[in-house]
Design a protein around this motif. Structure first.
Motif, mmCIF file in Angstrom:
data_model
loop_
_atom_site.group_PDB
_atom_site.id
_atom_site.type_symbol
_atom_site.label_atom_id
_atom_site.label_comp_id
_atom_site.label_asym_id
_atom_site.label_seq_id
_atom_site.Cartn_x
_atom_site.Cartn_y
_atom_site.Cartn_z
ATOM 1 N N UNK A 50 0.710 -1.237 -0.027
ATOM 2 C CA UNK A 50 -0.020 -0.056 0.104
ATOM 3 C C UNK A 50 0.735 1.478 -0.253
ATOM 4 N N UNK A 51 0.566 2.362 -1.023
ATOM 5 C CA UNK A 51 1.341 3.923 -0.841
ATOM 6 C C UNK A 51 2.500 3.402 -1.143
ATOM 7 N N UNK A 52 3.183 1.864 -1.730
ATOM 8 C CA UNK A 52 4.266 2.136 -2.123
ATOM 9 C C UNK A 52 4.327 2.750 -4.138
ATOM 10 N N UNK A 63 -3.047 -3.736 -14.373
ATOM 11 C CA UNK A 63 -3.230 -4.205 -13.032
ATOM 12 C C UNK A 63 -3.305 -2.792 -11.663
ATOM 13 N N UNK A 64 -3.736 -2.740 -11.078
ATOM 14 C CA UNK A 64 -3.519 -1.665 -10.294
ATOM 15 C C UNK A 64 -2.957 -2.333 -9.002
ATOM 16 N N UNK A 65 -1.925 -1.604 -8.668
ATOM 17 C CA UNK A 65 -1.641 -1.866 -7.717
ATOM 18 C C UNK A 65 -2.582 -1.826 -6.244
ATOM 19 N N UNK A 66 -3.208 -1.279 -6.564
ATOM 20 C CA UNK A 66 -3.815 -1.355 -5.470
ATOM 21 C C UNK A 66 -5.091 -1.904 -5.046
ATOM 22 N N UNK A 67 -5.928 -2.850 -6.012
ATOM 23 C CA UNK A 67 -6.306 -3.498 -6.193
ATOM 24 C C UNK A 67 -5.755 -5.479 -5.735
ATOM 25 N N UNK A 68 -5.237 -5.003 -5.122
ATOM 26 C CA UNK A 68 -4.102 -6.262 -4.947
ATOM 27 C C UNK A 68 -4.423 -6.978 -3.619
ATOM 28 N N UNK A 69 -4.365 -7.968 -3.258
ATOM 29 C CA UNK A 69 -5.218 -8.012 -2.524
ATOM 30 C C UNK A 69 -3.370 -8.809 -1.485
ATOM 31 N N UNK A 96 2.477 -27.508 -17.442
ATOM 32 C CA UNK A 96 3.169 -26.727 -19.063
ATOM 33 C C UNK A 96 3.837 -25.365 -19.022
ATOM 34 N N UNK A 97 3.028 -24.293 -18.305
ATOM 35 C CA UNK A 97 3.532 -23.434 -18.215
ATOM 36 C C UNK A 97 4.056 -23.081 -17.206
ATOM 37 N N UNK A 98 4.325 -24.207 -15.924
ATOM 38 C CA UNK A 98 4.502 -23.305 -14.647
ATOM 39 C C UNK A 98 6.288 -23.450 -14.637
ATOM 40 N N UNK A 99 6.760 -23.408 -15.741
ATOM 41 C CA UNK A 99 8.403 -23.799 -15.394
ATOM 42 C C UNK A 99 9.373 -22.558 -15.149
ATOM 43 N N UNK A 100 8.598 -21.594 -14.983
ATOM 44 C CA UNK A 100 9.698 -20.444 -15.056
ATOM 45 C C UNK A 100 9.220 -20.209 -13.605
ATOM 46 N N UNK A 101 8.409 -20.841 -13.030
ATOM 47 C CA UNK A 101 7.525 -19.588 -11.612
ATOM 48 C C UNK A 101 5.981 -19.414 -11.709
ATOM 49 N N UNK A 102 5.486 -19.341 -10.934
ATOM 50 C CA UNK A 102 4.053 -18.871 -10.818
ATOM 51 C C UNK A 102 4.013 -18.209 -10.225
ATOM 52 N N UNK A 103 3.267 -16.520 -10.688
ATOM 53 C CA UNK A 103 2.925 -15.739 -9.408
ATOM 54 C C UNK A 103 0.742 -15.892 -9.493
ATOM 55 N N UNK A 104 0.603 -16.494 -8.369
ATOM 56 C CA UNK A 104 -0.873 -15.367 -7.968
ATOM 57 C C UNK A 104 -1.174 -14.690 -7.085
ATOM 58 N N UNK A 105 -1.988 -13.208 -8.234
ATOM 59 C CA UNK A 105 -2.161 -12.277 -7.907
ATOM 60 C C UNK A 105 -3.862 -12.449 -7.240
ATOM 61 N N UNK A 106 -4.136 -12.392 -6.185
ATOM 62 C CA UNK A 106 -5.968 -12.369 -5.862
ATOM 63 C C UNK A 106 -5.759 -10.855 -5.523
ATOM 64 N N UNK A 107 -7.750 -10.591 -6.193
ATOM 65 C CA UNK A 107 -7.442 -9.610 -5.869
ATOM 66 C C UNK A 107 -8.251 -9.008 -4.989
ATOM 67 N N UNK A 108 -8.563 -7.623 -4.304
ATOM 68 C CA UNK A 108 -9.235 -7.214 -3.016
ATOM 69 C C UNK A 108 -10.787 -7.776 -3.246
ATOM 70 N N UNK A 109 -11.421 -8.574 -1.579
ATOM 71 C CA UNK A 109 -13.039 -8.464 -2.150
ATOM 72 C C UNK A 109 -13.214 -7.561 -1.225
ATOM 73 N N UNK A 110 -14.838 -7.384 -1.252
ATOM 74 C CA UNK A 110 -15.550 -6.819 -0.003
ATOM 75 C C UNK A 110 -15.734 -7.382 1.402
ATOM 76 N N UNK A 111 -15.594 -7.576 2.274
ATOM 77 C CA UNK A 111 -16.114 -7.827 3.821
ATOM 78 C C UNK A 111 -17.642 -7.256 4.579
#
Lengths: 497, 1029
Positions: free
Chosen positions: B133-135, B196-202, B218-233
């Motif tokens: 946040x705020x970075x 992707x807007x960084x502020x949306x990332x959870x 077959x697509x994971x060989x170079x590593x995987x970055x899983x991004x989850x966006x924010x959700x309401x509570x």
């Protein structure tokens, strides 16, 4: 639980759809492109394959600028490299000064171009052989043209490089990186074989709309030339015989007016035997792949830089003519059609800027003229100037030479030499080898013959000595270092490089 | 199923029966919830201290237990430790448990599911929203830089919107396929993550080892970055605004010669080459033009705003946000800009108790324009440092203006009509950078909608069936206009042209998964099976019209009528498909022994007919030693050992490379007709398949010192085999080589992540450190070669790097040198065993090359490995400190053990300007032993050879971000209806410690490690505001 079963059912059906379809789901066919395996089905497609072989003849820019005509002119004693400075085209400077090394020089472009041509010709010959749906007429002509073109590319390769891989079909995987080099005599033997096989299937003449396609005359002339280039006096009469077929076959005539030969609006004239097509029809604009267009960028190179006047178009100042050649031609009637005199041009009100190695003399035969500058595409790379590789004056002089060297009909040799001289109003001279070679120099100046003529006649060392020519080395170019590297040094570098 | 249930019920009853019998006192009842979020804690153990009575809470967190008066209850829950509460019989209590302050209870996204970190058996690193946040970071991958052990991120340049080179555990392929797979909310994102807007990332979870990435096959060989966006509570409506704005500038410029110095050195160089003095009176030229001042903008503005609204009820929650970013570059600001608008809507709806429906949808619009950032072909910076300082920015001298080239009709002029200076000294691409920017007109744009909708059904407890349809729909394009211009003799345009490209791509994915979780006794198992189908397809079209009646891009249009010959149109399309099956079993016994296995089968349309399907297995196991009875929790409250092994693939290659395709356009003219010619594009390879990445990982997670310290260590060995590459074939083959599965590569490394946090009263303090060591080695390139060509420079194509077997990817390659020849005798004395000089062309002041192979001459064979652009160590740290309303964030990042090859001067243009280092050149015996003489005729190839004199230490450490914030006291802002007001001040890239003397030691992208005058990272000073209500 019932509901649950329903969900499972849906999932199972879904899975079934996906896996059931998955094989076809994964088998895509590319759009907008054909597969090699499916192409070459009929005459139409094979003809397109043949055009791709022809295409390579017009290349001058694979691996840097290596247009044969200006490059060989610079390498010979006819012109310097020129350009904006020594770093403009260092590969040309290296050829001009014979400071060639495996990494510096025009070798990459010339090697790549000609082997691309060989590959395409080989492929087409293979496809033609495997095709059952074409007429014999089509097969014969296409095969002949492909063989001619393969011979043409190998003739350049053997002259530029000497010992080279002789590839005549698909390369097996174990030879992919280690194809052996053949001796020049074996390359020449194959060239002759191809040309001999090509000749019967080629037409004596082509209709206007096929101008540019190979004729029997071209194949015969090239064969004669190829024999002469092997320097075996015992075979000179054989060469003379072939050249006589061209020279006296009634198909070709010397033009009355020397100045008409290289007029861009006088393509495929009666004197032209082997002519490479260039035009602005592709309206090309891609500097990164100039070969994709059809223009002759060599024309742009040799024009006077920043020229401002009525006749020419500004060029880049390459290949300034040596004062040697100017001196040799100064009283020759062909001078004005061979050399542009910059001082005279200036006196007539034109301006231009002196570039590297400027002598104020420029190549005339392919000079960029305002009237022909392309108005479509990028002008610099769309010059519609054909290259004449072989013309009748060349074959006249070759036959004369062959007759003299082979001890043939001296009278015919004299009349051939005199015909060339007489056309421009020069008197008869004795048909000595020296006179014939001198005539070649003047008649064919800046057409790209001189360097190879000097080499084959053994005069290169003497004539090009002050340019830095080293005997036993610079007769051929170094094999590109990248090629030696990729073959893990199975390719042997030419001597002394 | 029914039978099993009955069995369970009876089991439960038989266990509970004894307690029921002992019911003498009134029971204590209660509910146990998580103090942080109020969630009920199911399965917490409740014991009467000193007694044998024990129970567990039910699904709603409720329990009932018989306890004597004055009893003390011990309540323990995994991850929450054990807490004591005094109770009285017959009373009801609400106990809240505080989670242990350890990262081990964080929920980690593992791909098609989540796991508590304590149960994870693979190598996964996470970055949370709170870290980001705020970075002031505008591309998602940059926010991983310095934060995740084992992830090396190098910005390709400092241009706004520029991508970074990201290597997870080293370069895993000699192909472009070394970049990780990005999966946003389950949708694989192709074509860059800048949308992707960084502020949306959870959260961002980086799957580093093969076992974690195996679920992506077959697509994971170079590593995987899983991004989850924010959700309401569930709860009240939250509105948050965050914004910051400020200015940026270059943190360094390269000192180059001024006009007087330049003329002096030029004269010297000219004389050295046997020429004449060109500038008789250098002093009269004064300082001349400072071209860098013309190109750099020391006040480049940027701003970023985001507004988000989230809320929800028990049934539905939503999160919606709007973001706006506008950044100008510090170089050539007029031509280097990035503007982004983002909008997001995520929601979840519980339709019935068993059925959930939800979506994540993001829209992004980007408009950007850029300049060349790191090449020698006329980027603004390359021009600025190479352009002679004598030429003025604008030429006003009437004498000059009346002469060529200023008499050319199409010279470029500034807004006042003054012609831009045209150099008569330097040629080719090195021309007036300001004029060059003026004629380079264009921009790129994109619209992207990425989202998914899902339906999840939980028909029985533990079983979840989920179907997700995701899509990535993008429209993008660019336009460029080139007016008629004359910049110099080799850069002119006689007819204007306007080009516009438009592209459209739709990638979709349909996934169906079923997961079943079951706990029986001490066993806990989760089985996941899934099938997916994906299709990636798109099309492109573009056109050019030349000679249109326009003088700038605002007037340009493809609608202007021009002749047929002056218009060009092109287009194309692409398509590939992927069909996969996968399964995963996760099993834990007593939270102590953990095991997981994954198998994925991928079918890809990109592979040859002989190899359509690939199988990617993995296994991993963990042992939580701290759960063992013998373990003394005082040593460490948590300790887990884990190990994994798995295989991944890398299918990042162009479609249809396994077949030989033919193309037209190999034309020739017959008569006066252009005839289409067709020939193959490359040689075929029906065996073509994925690259295989096999990785072994051993790791350790520990929590120590009363939960203040957490440590994660990983050691890995990652081998890539069957590496796809364009097989380089000799040119005599006559066509391009096919793609083949040939090469192998290895990465070995160790990673360490340490977190420490402590609160002392109002003072809160935390430090996170991470560091990693990686060693990359190419182990095989095929039978035919022991190296691949790497980066080359200039028209001569001088080789700077090579990929050589036994060495790291992209190693610097060239000649070793040994000082300079000081005297003519030095040259003649440097001789071989025949007594001939080894460098006959050398003169005093030239480099002495090491005759490495000892053959008595200097040739290409003497070139050796000179260095490595890949760092041995990458590290980063974050310090967070807060006291009452004040907070400070300090974030630093660095690399060590790398070199940079500096190639900022166009040596092939001898009149290019020099950096001030040239003032210390050799110019007489003893004047220098490291910087060669200047000469226009570099026979010794002092600069046209690649050699060790061009290499510099590339290590750096950067204070990437320093942020100081102040939050207004609650009692003040509550009065005006707000619940958060924070102001903050951020300095970005404030200080860089490096020995490197170029613009920036951080050189990623296509010219990795070779500095051709890189567009540097900006230093930014930003002021920001958070408001929430």
């Amino acid at each position: 639980m019932k509901q649950f079963k329903l969900y499972i059912g849906i999932a199972v059906i879904g899975a079934g759809i996906l896996t059931g379809c998955s094989k076809s789901f994964l088998e895509l066919t590319p759009r907008g492109t054909e597969l090699e395996a499916n192409f070459y089905r009929n005459e139409d497609e094979l003809a397109q394959g043949l055009v791709a072989v022809y295409d390579v003849m017009g290349w001058g820019t694979s691996g840097g600028y290596t247009m044969k005509m200006p490059l060989l002119t610079a390498a010979s004693d006819e012109a310097y490299a020129g350009g904006s400075d020594a770093s403009d085209q260092p590969n040309w400077v290296a050829y001009d000064n014979f400071t060639l090394d495996p990494q510096r020089g025009p070798q990459v472009g010339l090697w790549q171009k000609n082997y691309s041509g060989v590959y395409k010709a080989n492929l087409l010959l293979e496809k033609l052989e495997g095709s059952t749906s074409i007429s014999e007429t089509f097969r014969m002509r296409a095969e002949s043209e492909a063989k001619f073109l393969r011979a043409y590319f190998y003739f350049d390769l053997v002259r530029f490089f000497g010992k080279i891989p002789l590839i005549l079909g698909p390369i097996s995987s174990d030879q992919l990186y280690s194809f052996p080099q053949s001796e020049p005599q074996d390359i020449y033997a194959q060239i002759e074989k191809d040309l001999n096989e090509a000749r019967p299937g080629l037409p004596a003449t082509v209709p206007v709309n096929e101008n540019g396609r190979i004729t029997r005359g071209a194949a015969t002339a090239l064969l004669g030339k190829v024999i002469i280039f092997q320097n075996n006096d015992g075979r000179m009469l054989e060469a003379a015989q072939l050249l006589q077929e061209v020279n006296s076959g009634g198909v070709y005539q010397l033009l009355t007016n020397f100045g008409d030969i290289f007029r861009p609006d006088n393509k495929f004239n009666a004197e032209s035997i082997l002519e490479i097509q260039h035009s602005n029809l592709a309206a090309w604009g891609d500097w990164g792949w100039i070969n994709g267009g059809e223009g002759n960028v060599g024309v742009q190179f040799i024009g006077a830089a920043d020229y401002n006047g009525n006749v020419y178009s500004n060029g880049w100042g390459f290949c300034p003519i040596t004062l040697d050649l100017v001196e040799a031609m100064k009283d020759d009637p062909r001078f004005e059609f061979t050399i542009v005199d910059g001082k005279k041009m200036k006196a007539e009100g034109a301006t231009y800027n002196a570039r590297y190695q400027n002598t104020d003399y420029f190549i005339r035969k392919y000079a960029p003229q305002k009237a022909y500058r392309s108005t479509v595409g990028t002008s610099e790379i769309n010059w519609p100037y054909n290259e004449i590789e072989i013309r009748l004056a060349d074959t006249y002089l070759l036959e004369a030479e062959a007759l003299v060297r082979g001890g043939g009909d001296a009278g015919r040799a004299k009349s051939l030499l005199d015909a060339v001289r007489g056309r421009v109003g020069l008197g008869s001279v004795a048909p000595s080898l020296d006179n014939i070679y001198n005539e070649r120099r003047l008649e064919l100046a800046t057409e790209g013959h001189r360097f190879f003529d000097l080499v084959r006649t053994g005069k290169a060392a003497a004539v090009l000595a002050d340019q830095g020519f080293t005997s036993g080395k610079n007769e051929v170019l170094p094999i590109p270092q990248v090629e030696i590297d990729v073959t893990n040094k199975t390719l042997i570098q030419n001597p002394n490089y | 199923m029914k039978k099993k249930r009955a069995l369970l019920v009876s089991l439960f009853l038989s266990l509970a029966f004894p307690f029921l019998l002992l019911a003498q006192d009134k029971p204590v009842t209660g509910k146990i919830t998580n103090k942080v979020n109020g969630d009920p804690l199911a399965g917490a153990t409740v014991t009467v201290k000193g007694g044998a009575v024990s129970t567990t809470t039910d699904a709603t967190g409720n329990f009932s237990i018989q306890a004597p008066p004055g009893a003390i209850l011990l309540i323990s829950y995994t991850g929450f430790g054990t807490q004591e509460f005094a109770v009285a019989p017959g009373s009801a209590y609400n106990f809240t448990l505080n989670e242990l302050s350890t990262s081990m209870n964080e929920v980690i996204v593992v791909g098609y599911g989540t796991q508590k970190k304590r149960a994870v058996t693979t190598a996964i690193s996470s970055v949370k929203a709170s870290d980001l946040e705020n970075m002031p970071v505008f591309r998602v991958e940059q926010s991983l830089q310095g934060r995740v052990a084992g992830v090396s991120i190098t910005a390709s340049s400092g241009q706004p919107g520029a991508a970074s080179t990201i290597y997870i555990r080293g370069i895993s392929s000699v192909n472009g396929g070394s970049q990780p797979l990005y999966v946003v909310d389950g949708v694989v994102v192709d074509g860059g993550i800048e949308y992707l807007n960084q502020a949306d990332i959870e959260t961002m979870d980086v799957l580093k080892d093969a076992a974690s990435a195996a679920i992506y096959g077959a697509r994971g060989g170079a590593g995987v970055v899983l991004i989850t966006t924010k959700r309401g509570r569930a709860g009240r409506i939250n509105v948050n605004y965050t914004g910051y704005a400020g200015v940026q500038k270059a943190w360094r410029k390269i000192p180059v010669l001024n006009a007087e110095q330049y003329a002096t050195l030029y004269n010297e160089a000219s004389v050295a080459a046997g020429g004449n003095i060109r500038f008789p009176d250098p002093a009269a030229l004064g300082k001349g033009t400072d071209w860098q001042a013309q190109v750099f903008n020391d006040n480049a503005p940027m701003q970023n705003h985001e507004l988000s609204i989230s809320a929800g009820s028990d049934k539905s929650t939503y999160f919606t946000s709007f973001g706006f970013l506008n950044q100008e570059g510090i170089v050539a600001s007029s031509n280097s800009k990035f503007k982004r608008f983002t909008a997001r809507f995520n929601s979840n709806h519980k339709i019935t108790k068993a059925i959930t429906f939800g979506n994540n949808i993001g829209y992004t619009y980007i408009n950007s324009t850029g300049v060349g950032t790191n090449d020698e072909w006329g980027t603004p910076l390359n021009r600025a440092i190479n352009m002679d300082p004598i030429t003025p920015v604008i030429e006003t001298d009437p004498a000059k203006l009346s002469q060529s080239p200023y008499t050319m009709p199409d010279i470029v002029r500034d807004e006042n009509g003054n012609p831009y200076g045209i150099s008569s000294i330097v040629t080719s691409e090195i021309l007036n950078p300001v004029a060059g920017l003026k004629v380079a007109q264009g921009n790129g744009w994109s619209h992207k909608i990425l989202g998914n909708i899902y339906l999840e059904i939980a028909p029985i407890e533990g079983l979840k069936l989920r179907s997700t349809i995701g899509g990535d729909l993008a429209f993008w394009g660019d336009q460029s206009f080139s007016p008629v211009f004359y910049l110099n003799a080799t850069n002119q345009n006689l007819i204007n042209d306007y080009t516009r490209n438009s592209n459209r791509a739709l990638n979709w994915v349909w996934e169906n998964t079923a997961s079943y979780n079951r706990t029986f006794g001490k066993h806990d198992a989760t089985l996941l099976i899934g099938i997916t189908a994906q299709r990636f397809a798109g099309e492109t079209q573009g056109g050019t019209r030349t000679g249109i009646p326009a003088t700038n891009i605002r007037e340009a249009s493809l609608a202007f009528p021009v002749s047929q010959a002056n218009q060009y149109f092109w287009g194309g399309e692409w398509e590939s498909t992927l069909s996969s099956l996968f399964g995963r079993l996760q099993y834990a016994y007593d939270n102590k022994y953990l095991f997981s296995a994954v198998m994925r089968r991928d079918g890809s349309s990109k592979f040859g007919s002989n190899n359509i399907y690939g199988y990617f297995p993995s296994v991993s196991a963990g042992w939580v030693i701290s759960e063992e009875n013998f373990w003394n929790p005082k040593v460490a409250s948590f300790l887990k050992l884990r190990a994994s092994y798995g295989e991944n693939g890398n299918n990042n290659l162009e479609a249809f490379r396994f077949v030989s395709t033919v193309s037209g356009g190999r034309n020739y003219v017959f008569g006066d007709q252009l005839i289409n010619g067709v020939s193959p594009n490359a040689i075929a390879n029906p065996d073509l398949k994925w690259e295989t990445v096999v990785q072994t990982n051993i790791g350790l997670d520990a929590v120590l010192l009363n939960n203040h310290l957490s440590v994660t260590v990983d050691v890995y060995n990652k081998k890539t085999t069957d590496m796809l590459q364009n097989v380089r074939v000799p040119m005599y083959v006559g066509n391009n080589g096919p793609v083949g599965n040939v090469a192998t590569m290895e990465n070995r490394g160790i990673e360490l992540a340490v977190g420490y946090n402590q609160n002392i009263g109002d003072f809160k303090f935390s430090v996170n450190l991470n560091g990693s060591y990686n060693k990359n080695e190419i182990t095989y390139l095929g039978p035919d070669k022991d190296y691949l060509q790497g980066l080359v420079y200039g028209p001569q194509g001088v080789e700077y790097t090579r990929h050589i077997v036994g060495n790291p990817y992209g190693a610097f390659f060239g000649y070793k040198t040994n000082g300079l020849f000081q005297t003519p005798e030095d040259v003649t004395n440097y001789k071989n065993k025949n007594g001939d000089p080894i460098q006959p062309l050398a003169k005093p002041g030239d480099l002495r090359y090491v005759d490495y192979n000892g053959d008595g001459l200097i040739s290409a064979e003497d070139r050796v490995i000179l260095g490595n652009p890949n760092p041995d160590f990458t590290y980063g740290f974050t310090v967070n400190a807060a006291y009452k309303g004040f907070d400070v964030i300090l974030f630093g990042q660095g690399i060590a053990g790398s070199q940079v090859l500096q190639a900022i001067r166009r040596f092939d243009l001898p009149s290019a300007n020099w950096s001030t280092k040239a003032l210390d050149r050799w110019h007489g015996e003893g004047t220098s032993n490291s910087i060669p003489r200047v000469t226009l005729d570099d026979q010794n190839k002092n600069w046209s050879n690649s050699s060790d004199i061009m290499l510099q230490d590339g290590d750096y450490f950067r204070i990437k971000t320093l942020q100081i914030g102040y939050s207004l006291p609650q009692h003040i802002i509550n009065r005006i209806g707000l619940n958060k007001v924070r102001v903050f001040f951020t300095g970005n890239n404030l200080i860089t410690f490096t020995k490197y003397d170029g613009f920036d030691p951080e050189i990623g992208g296509g010219s990795f490690g070779v500095d051709r005058g890189i567009y540097p990272q900006p230093r930014a000073l930003l002021f920001g505001l958070n408001v929430g209500f």
